[in-house]
Design a protein around this motif. Sequence first.
Motif, PDB file in Angstrom:
ATOM      1  N   PRO A 108       3.801  11.249   5.813  1.00 32.39           N
ATOM      2  CA  PRO A 108       2.862  10.571   6.183  1.00 32.39           C
ATOM      3  C   PRO A 108       2.009   9.539   6.165  1.00 32.39           C
ATOM      4  O   PRO A 108       1.298   9.249   6.149  1.00 32.39           O
ATOM      5  N   LEU A 109       1.362  10.122   4.670  1.00 33.77           N
ATOM      6  CA  LEU A 109       0.258   9.877   3.598  1.00 33.77           C
ATOM      7  C   LEU A 109       0.675   8.266   3.187  1.00 33.77           C
ATOM      8  O   LEU A 109       0.271   7.679   3.266  1.00 33.77           O
ATOM      9  N   ILE A 110       2.382   8.515   3.031  1.00 39.54           N
ATOM     10  CA  ILE A 110       2.450   6.597   2.530  1.00 39.54           C
ATOM     11  C   ILE A 110       2.860   6.064   4.184  1.00 39.54           C
ATOM     12  O   ILE A 110       1.731   5.198   4.108  1.00 39.54           O
ATOM     13  N   PHE A 111       2.571   6.226   5.081  1.00 41.21           N
ATOM     14  CA  PHE A 111       3.115   5.481   6.220  1.00 41.21           C
ATOM     15  C   PHE A 111       1.266   5.655   6.526  1.00 41.21           C
ATOM     16  O   PHE A 111       1.185   4.780   7.058  1.00 41.21           O
ATOM     17  N   LEU A 112       0.636   6.146   6.867  1.00 41.08           N
ATOM     18  CA  LEU A 112      -0.877   6.043   6.561  1.00 41.08           C
ATOM     19  C   LEU A 112      -1.203   4.997   5.640  1.00 41.08           C
ATOM     20  O   LEU A 112      -2.105   4.182   5.960  1.00 41.08           O
ATOM     21  N   ALA A 113      -1.238   5.419   4.316  1.00 41.87           N
ATOM     22  CA  ALA A 113      -1.735   4.222   3.286  1.00 41.87           C
ATOM     23  C   ALA A 113      -1.208   2.801   4.110  1.00 41.87           C
ATOM     24  O   ALA A 113      -1.657   1.867   4.374  1.00 41.87           O
ATOM     25  N   ALA A 114       0.095   2.683   3.977  1.00 42.15           N
ATOM     26  CA  ALA A 114       0.516   1.195   4.592  1.00 42.15           C
ATOM     27  C   ALA A 114      -0.046   0.712   5.752  1.00 42.15           C
ATOM     28  O   ALA A 114      -0.409  -0.505   6.254  1.00 42.15           O
ATOM     29  N   ALA A 115      -0.676   1.610   6.912  1.00 43.56           N
ATOM     30  CA  ALA A 115      -1.278   1.650   7.929  1.00 43.56           C
ATOM     31  C   ALA A 115      -2.277   0.950   7.702  1.00 43.56           C
ATOM     32  O   ALA A 115      -2.769   0.252   8.079  1.00 43.56           O
ATOM     33  N   ILE A 116      -3.241   1.788   6.681  1.00 43.78           N
ATOM     34  CA  ILE A 116      -4.720   1.028   5.950  1.00 43.78           C
ATOM     35  C   ILE A 116      -4.397  -0.099   5.676  1.00 43.78           C
ATOM     36  O   ILE A 116      -5.178  -1.004   6.173  1.00 43.78           O
ATOM     37  N   GLY A 117      -3.439  -0.307   4.911  1.00 39.44           N
ATOM     38  CA  GLY A 117      -3.522  -1.926   4.602  1.00 39.44           C
ATOM     39  C   GLY A 117      -2.944  -2.673   5.321  1.00 39.44           C
ATOM     40  O   GLY A 117      -3.394  -3.900   5.398  1.00 39.44           O
ATOM     41  N   GLY A 118      -1.710  -2.513   6.205  1.00 41.95           N
ATOM     42  CA  GLY A 118      -1.643  -3.508   7.020  1.00 41.95           C
ATOM     43  C   GLY A 118      -3.149  -3.348   8.346  1.00 41.95           C
ATOM     44  O   GLY A 118      -3.138  -5.237   8.592  1.00 41.95           O
ATOM     45  N   ALA A 119      -4.075  -2.472   8.458  1.00 48.11           N
ATOM     46  CA  ALA A 119      -5.120  -2.715   9.075  1.00 48.11           C
ATOM     47  C   ALA A 119      -6.073  -3.953   8.522  1.00 48.11           C
ATOM     48  O   ALA A 119      -7.143  -4.549   8.980  1.00 48.11           O
ATOM     49  N   LEU A 120      -5.929  -3.044   7.447  1.00 42.70           N
ATOM     50  CA  LEU A 120      -6.932  -3.860   6.213  1.00 42.70           C
ATOM     51  C   LEU A 120      -7.003  -5.718   6.312  1.00 42.70           C
ATOM     52  O   LEU A 120      -7.756  -6.422   6.511  1.00 42.70           O
ATOM     53  N   PHE A 179       0.778  -0.933   0.202  1.00 40.21           N
ATOM     54  CA  PHE A 179       0.064   0.319  -0.042  1.00 40.21           C
ATOM     55  C   PHE A 179       0.724   1.495   0.032  1.00 40.21           C
ATOM     56  O   PHE A 179       0.060   2.045  -0.678  1.00 40.21           O
ATOM     57  N   GLY A 180       1.468   0.987   0.608  1.00 35.18           N
ATOM     58  CA  GLY A 180       2.983   2.771   0.845  1.00 35.18           C
ATOM     59  C   GLY A 180       3.627   2.952  -0.548  1.00 35.18           C
ATOM     60  O   GLY A 180       3.479   4.015  -0.507  1.00 35.18           O
ATOM     61  N   THR A 181       3.842   1.588  -1.163  1.00 36.95           N
ATOM     62  CA  THR A 181       4.678   1.975  -2.172  1.00 36.95           C
ATOM     63  C   THR A 181       3.867   1.955  -3.276  1.00 36.95           C
ATOM     64  O   THR A 181       3.442   3.345  -4.067  1.00 36.95           O
ATOM     65  N   VAL A 182       2.247   1.299  -3.506  1.00 34.85           N
ATOM     66  CA  VAL A 182       1.954   2.046  -4.474  1.00 34.85           C
ATOM     67  C   VAL A 182       0.903   3.636  -4.042  1.00 34.85           C
ATOM     68  O   VAL A 182       1.137   4.146  -5.717  1.00 34.85           O
ATOM     69  N   PHE A 183       1.531   3.777  -3.369  1.00 40.04           N
ATOM     70  CA  PHE A 183       0.501   5.444  -2.910  1.00 40.04           C
ATOM     71  C   PHE A 183       2.044   6.161  -3.607  1.00 40.04           C
ATOM     72  O   PHE A 183       1.741   7.025  -4.284  1.00 40.04           O
TER      73      PHE A 183
END
Lengths: 361, 317, 310
Positions: free
Chosen positions: A108-120, A90-94
């Motif tokens: 921060p948005l990359i971290f957010l994207a990665a966090a969302i990916g992991g959380a999903l 997710f982080g990379t795609v973003f």
Amino acid sequence: MNSLVMQRRVAVALLLALTVGGFLILFDGHNPFAAYKVLFFESFLNYWGFSNTLVKASPMLLAGLAVIIPMRAGVFNIGGEGQIYIGGLFGTVFALAAPDLPAVLGVPLIFLAAAIGGALWAAIPAYLKAYRGTNEVIVTLLMNFVAIHIVSYAVAGPLLAEGAPYPYSKEVAEAYRLPIVMPRSDAHAGFVFGLSLALILYFWLRFTPSGFQLDLVGRNARAAAYAGVDQKKTIIRAMLIGGSLAGMAGAIEVIGLKYRLFHLFSDGYGYDGIVVAFLAALNPIVAPLTALFLAGLSAGAGTMQRAIGVDSSVIEVVEGLVVVFVAAALVAPRSSSKSILKNLLIGGLFGRQKHSKKKEA
Amino acid sequence: MTLKHNILAGLAALMLAGPAASDDFERAAIVMPGSISDNGWNQAGFEGLTQAGEALGFETTFSESVHQPEQIEVLSDYARRGYDLVIGHGGEFQDAVERVASRFPETMFMVNNGLGTKENVANADFYFSQIAYLMGYIAGSMTQSDTIGIIAAQKFKFTTDTVAGYEAGAKAANPDVSVLVTWTGDWDDIAKGKEAALNQISQGADVVWPTMDSATLGAMQAVQEKGVYGIGIYRDAINEWPEILQSAILDVRGNMRSYLERAAASELDGELYRATMSNELAMRIGSFHPDIPVEVVDEVAKLIDAMKSGALVVEPQ
Amino acid sequence: MVDLVLLGDVLAGTARLGTPIAFAALGGVIAERSGLYNIGLEGQILAGALGAAAGSFATGSALIGLGCGVICGLVSGLFLGYMSIRLRINQLVGGIALNLLLAGLTAFLSRQIFGAQAGGARVEGFTQVRIPLLSDIPVLGPSLFSQDPLFYLLIGIAVLAWYWLMKSHKGLDLRAVGENPKAADLAGVPVFRLQYLAISISGALAALAGAHLVLSQVYVFAEGMSAGKGFIALAAIILGRWSPIGAVCAALFFGFCDAAQFKLQFSSPEVPYQLFLILPYIASLIALVILGAKASAPASVGLPYDREHR
């Protein structure tokens, strides 16, 4: 147990593990003392060695926290590895989709994207556990394999960099890369980030109502229900936090170390996280220490191979031994046995049993 | 914070003033993704460097089973220790080597099966399409069922080149042939390698070419049990498996020897060293199975000559 | 007709791919029923594989190889038991460490034993045994009744384990230990002895998985040849709801999906192959959800029992 006793026990355990391992190194035709000198000096006291330790410690720390938080609520997240992969994806795609943002916004948005990916990725076992009672260990474990293959597909297919000789993605923009904390090395700010998260989580667990609820559900689900805590929600919350932590570990590997998404980019950090978590006795504030310890062991072991030529298989054995002995030392001693040394040397295989029987008689 | 920063920078400077690099070529290191006893890619790389070092008189060392997160650390460490040549064994090292090479301009780096070069980054690979074409031609000539198979682990440039070359060669020999392709996703899972081969055989394939590492052993086991033909890779495998029609000898040792001889003479540049059928030390075919008719043997010899002269060009994908 | 042949193929593949997972899963069931996690299955498969290869290599007898493999498994099981029962190390950490240790140790020893041939030294193994009459049944016969001896051993052990665990006195005691060690202790059940017994058997069964890989499948030892089967076995334990028969079925189900995915790769080459590779995992997840496997783990699994702890 006071900390001095604990330190002594750990020291003795290390000594024992290294003695056993030393014979293997000797058997392999190398001087164990020279090898061990390298192991310790190069992982903690040498500038470059320590930078390598830090590089490995960051994903281990976050993966450890990703085990600790759900475990405090009684949920065993064995899926850190998969969450790291999906987070990295997710982080990379973003990062690749929005390459021109300023760093203060982009990172921060990359971290957010990665966090969302992991959380999903963690949400699926969390939901199944909370609402269907499905065992979370099997779900998270199976999902690890799925995640690795998804990333394998992504980097060999849609994300494949043009002309790449191996499945990997394009590079992320330079602005998004984590700052280096030790000049001229690869030690990025990932560990600092993990450290601050560990602190936040420690205070959250210790001083906030939602943090208490987590422990309450983990320790005594019935009491939690009486106290009006929504058990299902707490479990899901804990897993989502755990998943997002592991997901961010994936982002750190991408924007901190490799700058690309690689096939097999995480080398079992999710499983290392389990060891980090339990060596830290599920305490977030201790996790940075155990992560550093494990990372240093792994970094130093690598140098042992390069500097002395010790066979990498021997090094794996030594690493395993150290984890076993240190884990044994960290177990609270029984009232009757005073020292780990006695525990290990005097007590036979079935000694404990006979001992108790005598006492009962 | 700044004070700490300064101390760290000072320490760094101290460490950097390590052993001064001498002009002579003295030491080379190889960093491998897998185990040196895998009977395949990694073992070949390990032996290639070690044997060349013994013959040419330079010191060698290796790190095995180096996974993604450790690549940069391991490569930098060797450069820092003053090795004259550091080899990344496999395309997965390309990126890490480029990064490390920019920090150590005095050190020469090499990527086996990499892509692209720099001032101090050389690259050695194989013209996979050529040899795969030959293997495909032989397989296509020998199949009775008009079905042949190839098993590979992961899909990326070199494996897809190999598969495409194999298909092209087979079609050239036998336009009716159909080529089964299986991706196992794992270079070393022997049981999976065997299963993949058994599947191709039951699907009608009577020539199977496994191109993995350790997993090749399992596939060859299936070939032997089912009494079909196999094709070898990396070395003349008919010595170990009598069912082998022919082997694609991608002689990693020979290819490394070619460039290490240059290195020992301090003549290694940041260029592409590609092994073709013209460089027999690096890439060649092995022994023919006795079942192969003379006409096919002659035809293959002609194809090789055509490749050497440039009359036959097998385009990589 | 072609479809029947295909089915027979897939079934034969199921038996081949599922057997090692099933052995390891059986081992896991017995350990967990006694209240101990065995996360070290992956390493123990390697130990069994190396023992089998070394024994057969040295003596030229597959049977002796099998024995050596089982002994290696027993020893590794005892060691894990010592860590979990006596030292009371967290069982997950102990298991992970054991995996690391055995991965290294088997690689190291294989290089010592097989020397330069490491990874290529062929050893004697078992050949397929055709069961008379049964092997003549169309489709099922060639795939299920002309397997190697270890497949039949698996079926025998699975039934035996089921009987022992569910019907025998000792099995009842063992399960009691896994559910409530304190109560079992008070009732006079030798808690620790049973746990040591269970964890040793568990190691031996995991070792059989490794022996199957070496002696029935590929006749060589290769480093890391367990390739994650020990972890899949962990999943099979739960999918099989901690029952020996259930775990074997789950493992064979997994083997079936894996065998089928190879077939599917041929029929649709345009689909990314990774999709097929994840099929066994997805299928297991779906099976888990559909079967609605409620968590029914032995109540005390993973918790070290301490007599003095009141």
